[in-house]
Scaffold this active site. Structure first.
Site, PDB file in Angstrom:
ATOM      1  N   ASP A 171       0.856  -1.187   0.000  1.00  0.00           N
ATOM      2  CA  ASP A 171       0.000   0.000   0.000  1.00  0.00           C
ATOM      3  C   ASP A 171       0.888   1.233   0.000  1.00  0.00           C
ATOM      4  OD1 ASP A 171      -2.607  -1.042  -0.056  1.00  0.00           O
ATOM      5  OD2 ASP A 171      -2.549  -1.495   2.077  1.00  0.00           O
ATOM      6  N   HIS A 207      -0.214  -0.885  -4.833  1.00  0.00           N
ATOM      7  CA  HIS A 207      -1.509  -0.184  -4.831  1.00  0.00           C
ATOM      8  C   HIS A 207      -1.225   1.284  -4.522  1.00  0.00           C
ATOM      9  CE1 HIS A 207      -5.648   0.315  -2.618  1.00  0.00           C
ATOM     10  NE2 HIS A 207      -5.574   1.019  -3.739  1.00  0.00           N
ATOM     11  N   PHE A 235      -6.589   3.685   5.665  1.00  0.00           N
ATOM     12  CA  PHE A 235      -6.238   3.003   6.912  1.00  0.00           C
ATOM     13  C   PHE A 235      -6.699   1.555   6.892  1.00  0.00           C
ATOM     14  CE2 PHE A 235      -6.847   7.480   7.670  1.00  0.00           C
ATOM     15  CZ  PHE A 235      -5.672   7.823   8.331  1.00  0.00           C
ATOM     16  N   ASP A 294     -10.514  -5.007  -1.515  1.00  0.00           N
ATOM     17  CA  ASP A 294      -9.497  -4.511  -0.585  1.00  0.00           C
ATOM     18  C   ASP A 294     -10.169  -3.627   0.455  1.00  0.00           C
ATOM     19  OD1 ASP A 294      -7.177  -3.671   0.615  1.00  0.00           O
ATOM     20  OD2 ASP A 294      -6.492  -2.431  -1.066  1.00  0.00           O
ATOM     21  N   GLY A 295     -10.115  -4.083   1.709  1.00  0.00           N
ATOM     22  CA  GLY A 295     -10.669  -3.289   2.807  1.00  0.00           C
ATOM     23  C   GLY A 295     -11.721  -4.069   3.567  1.00  0.00           C
ATOM     24  N   GLY A 296     -11.442  -4.367   4.830  1.00  0.00           N
ATOM     25  CA  GLY A 296     -12.419  -5.068   5.662  1.00  0.00           C
ATOM     26  C   GLY A 296     -12.661  -6.505   5.234  1.00  0.00           C
ATOM     27  N   SER A 310      -5.694  -6.407   8.411  1.00  0.00           N
ATOM     28  CA  SER A 310      -5.911  -6.684   9.837  1.00  0.00           C
ATOM     29  C   SER A 310      -6.394  -8.096  10.111  1.00  0.00           C
ATOM     30  CB  SER A 310      -6.834  -5.647  10.470  1.00  0.00           C
ATOM     31  OG  SER A 310      -7.889  -5.346   9.629  1.00  0.00           O
TER      32      SER A 310
HETATM   33  C1  DX5 Z   1      -6.821   0.644   2.594  1.00  0.00           C
HETATM   34  C2  DX5 Z   1      -5.678  -0.164   2.015  1.00  0.00           C
HETATM   35  C3  DX5 Z   1      -5.889  -1.599   2.326  1.00  0.00           C
HETATM   36  C4  DX5 Z   1      -5.880  -1.838   3.807  1.00  0.00           C
HETATM   37  C5  DX5 Z   1      -6.517  -3.137   4.117  1.00  0.00           C
HETATM   38  O1  DX5 Z   1      -6.511   1.954   2.593  1.00  0.00           O
HETATM   39  O2  DX5 Z   1      -5.614  -0.043   0.623  1.00  0.00           O
HETATM   40  O3  DX5 Z   1      -5.008  -2.442   1.609  1.00  0.00           O
HETATM   41  O4  DX5 Z   1      -4.600  -1.756   4.360  1.00  0.00           O
HETATM   42  O5  DX5 Z   1      -6.634  -3.243   5.499  1.00  0.00           O
HETATM   43  P1  DX5 Z   1      -7.768  -4.095   6.196  1.00  0.00           P
HETATM   44  O6  DX5 Z   1      -7.746  -5.462   5.598  1.00  0.00           O
HETATM   45  O7  DX5 Z   1      -7.404  -4.055   7.634  1.00  0.00           O
HETATM   46  O8  DX5 Z   1      -9.078  -3.383   5.907  1.00  0.00           O
HETATM   47 ZN    ZN Z   2      -4.548  -1.713  -0.600  1.00  0.00          ZN
END
Ligand code: DX5
Ligand code: ZN
Length: 226
Positions: A39, A68, A144, A172-174, A195
């Site tokens: 990231d 990314h 984040f 990507d995300g959650g 996470s």
């Molecule tokens: C979001 C990033 C993600 C993020 C994923 O800004 O692009 O790659 O780090 O984190 P989790 O899986 O904790 O949502």
């Molecule tokens: Zn990402």
């Protein structure tokens, strides 16, 4: 009949503020995966700052890295990736000439992903989908780790899957085992997660749970017809 369905993959996402943090994270997941998402944040496109290409080029790696780019002016970053990066994923919202940037990434020898923020509709990708390798659907607002999955993104995934049966659709995300099932069922085949992997007591198990859930979702989607 040849099966041209995309391959399902779990890709740990690493948002690192230093090379040592990056290396620590890599060591945690390295035995269980063959791809990692870096990231890259510039504090302008998103309110967070991470390491970027100049740091990554210094590191000796034996795995595939996808970058990314959550940055303004992603065009300025493309040429700076050297070692081990196999795919560059800029955001459509920050590209000025989308087609030209796709060509630039390809001519530099990388695969191309295009990321869409939650408010950006699937229609924005229609003109480019045949030219790229992956659409990355952000399922949180970027910036984040540790945010909650936005379920309203599921219809967008379905819409993109209707546009192409073979393209890679990443989420990507959650992403955890629960949301990976829903995303797989909607048509996603690549699951980026931070996470739910790094905070898990057993990282190998967490990666395998996400993959299995994604596969179950993907199978349910096929059973219910596309
Ligand atoms: C979001 C990033 C993600 C993020 C994923 O800004 O692009 O790659 O780090 O984190 P989790 O899986 O904790 O949502
Ligand atoms: Zn990402």
């Amino acid at each position: 009949m040849p099966d041209d369905s995309p391959h399902l993959d779990v890709v740990p996402a690493i948002l690192a503020k230093s090379v040592s943090e990056f290396e620590r994270r890599v060591a945690q997941v390295r035995p269980y995966v063959h791809k990692i998402q870096l990231d890259v944040m510039d504090g302008r496109f998103v309110p967070n700052i991470t390491i970027g290409p100049d740091h990554i080029n210094e590191i000796d790696m034996d795995f595939l890295l996808e970058a990314h780019l959550m940055v303004r002016r992603p065009e300025d970053y493309i040429d700076r990736f050297e070692k081990n990066t196999y795919m560059i994923i800029p955001h459509i919202e920050s590209l000025i000439h989308v087609g030209d940037s796709i060509d630039q990434i390809k001519s530099d020898g990388f695969k191309v992903g295009i990321a869409l923020n939650p408010p950006t509709p699937a229609s924005e990708i229609v003109d480019y989908i045949s030219k790229i390798d992956q659409v990355l659907v952000m399922t949180v607002h970027p910036g984040f780790s540790g945010q909650g999955f936005i379920p309203e993104m599921l219809p967008k995934i379905r819409e993109i899957r209707k546009l192409s049966q073979t393209i890679d659709i990443a989420v990507d995300g959650g992403i955890n085992a629960h949301t990976a099932y829903d995303c797989g069922k909607a048509g996603a085949n690549s699951f980026a997660a931070a996470s739910s992997i790094f905070a898990a007591p057993d990282i190998r198990q967490a990666v395998s749970d996400i993959l299995e859930a994604g596969k179950k979702g993907w199978a349910a989607r096929n059973r219910h017809g596309r």
